[in-house]
Design a protein around this motif. Sequence first.
Motif, short mmCIF file in Angstrom:
data_model
loop_
_atom_site.label_atom_id
_atom_site.label_comp_id
_atom_site.label_asym_id
_atom_site.label_seq_id
_atom_site.Cartn_x
_atom_site.Cartn_y
_atom_site.Cartn_z
N GLY A 135 0.64 -1.20 -0.03
CA GLY A 135 0.08 -0.31 0.05
C GLY A 135 0.67 1.19 0.20
N ALA B 31 1.92 3.03 -3.33
CA ALA B 31 0.79 3.85 -3.77
C ALA B 31 1.11 5.29 -3.50
N LEU C 274 -1.90 -1.23 -5.04
CA LEU C 274 -2.99 -1.67 -4.13
C LEU C 274 -3.65 -2.90 -4.24
N HIS D 86 0.55 2.90 -8.82
CA HIS D 86 -0.23 2.86 -7.58
C HIS D 86 -1.63 1.92 -7.58
#
Length: 530
Positions: free
Chosen positions: A360, A363, A492, A488
């Motif tokens: 994460g 991102a 995710l 990004h």
Amino acid sequence: MTTPAAPAERRVPEAVHRRRWAILGVLMLSLLIVVLDNSILNVAIKTISTPAPTGLGATQSELEWAINAYTLVFAGLLFTAGLLGDRLGRKKVLLSGLAVFGVGSALAAESGSPVQLIVFRAVMGFGAAFVMPATLAVLMNVFEREEQPKAIGIWAGGVGLAIAIGPITGGVLLAHFWWGSVFLINVPIVVLALGLMFWLVPDSRDPNPGRVDLVGVVLSVIGLVLLVYGIIKGGQLASFTDATVLATIGAGVAVLVAFVVYEKRSDHPSIDVTYFKNKVFSAAIAAIALVFFALMGVTFFSVFYTQSVRGYSPLKTGVLMLPLAAAQLIFAPRARLVVDRIGNRATCTGGLLLLAAMLGAFATLKADTPIWLLEVIFFLMGTGMAHIMTPTSVVIMQALPREKAGSASALSNVFRQVGGALGIAVLGSVLSSAYRNGIEDKLSLLPPGLRHTAGESIEATLGVAAKLGPRGDALVTPANDAFLHAMHVTALCGAGVAIVGAVVVAVFLPGRPPAPQKDEDRTELVTAEH
């Protein structure tokens, strides 16, 4: 004292037991070249995508196939390789696999086109399929059960060492030699490993080996190739609703379903599906597959981020990836201590949640993000992986009898490789689709044929921009912006996969192991005295 009982407790011959750590070192050297090859290739991806004479001018889909040709052949043959090792002898199979891998490496180094590289990478995968399961199977036969977790931890740490050495070695080679040197480096390592193998490693085999399942092997390879091809094609077209894409993916899934049905009914299956009735075993296998799904996808796009967006050389990119490998090298051998303290469930769940958090974090990266933040992300990713790989490997290897070590190792590695192949295919396709959607409207002034080529990857866009001269400068910033957005989205998706893995292990893996009984303590003392 109960000293006379020791020989009955020890199942490994004394002569082999005395040199077990030297044997582990040779096995890790063999493992090193298999893992080293992929980690070196990660750094060389951008160079290979550069037009001749610097590279081969490979497109993003060809790069994905150069990686996946290796992993698919590797995964498809692991079951058969494990069975042949059990039947013919693990040492013989290991030596043969190393030799084929060395020949494939030499041929790959001399590839004259992306297609040739893909074919020779498949040859390397064929050889590697006979190396990886044999190393872990031999390990399980030269160490007593109480030492196996420690040995597997060191073995897993060897993976971290290979990941550390690979990118830096690749960067040094690319700074001084042509791109093919990243494959040619395997040859002297193979020669050294073969010599040490003849000298040190004992042979072992299953006294009751199964028959080779040729139908199952063919079905699994065809199913995986169709599935991965459909996924990659969908990313290339930026459309997963295209009829060809849907038909190919559907055919792949159908063949894999047929494979499972055939294996359930076969009296000599490649994979005994009854193993998966054990929820702990299944959860450990799933965790390994999901970790490599996320990891391989991340390393694929992170190389383009560091080299294409940030402008780092292959050598600097290799150095930047060092924290990922260093963390695995540091923590993998020690993960068993954490398991002893808090159990498999908490250790692996924590590792997967940490991995998800770091995915994460990708991102949040931009073109001017301080590079030390990427280093922290890589280090914590490696830490999370180390606390997943060692415990799950121990669970898998100890779930089956010692005589079936080849099958257990093959299962572990099949799901590792299939997870990695699907990670590159799925996350690579997400990256490709998101990038094309982000850059497409900026390419409207280009001729239609050139527009499609330029939209396939950031490297393709920058290559077209370079050919256009000053007129192409306007494409550089949009290309970087489109890639960052695509990265990004892809990161995710990888984080979501890691979270799914965390839920699986939290539900199904066992907690803290029970405290040893007095009889077990006495047995351990007797073993230690000898």
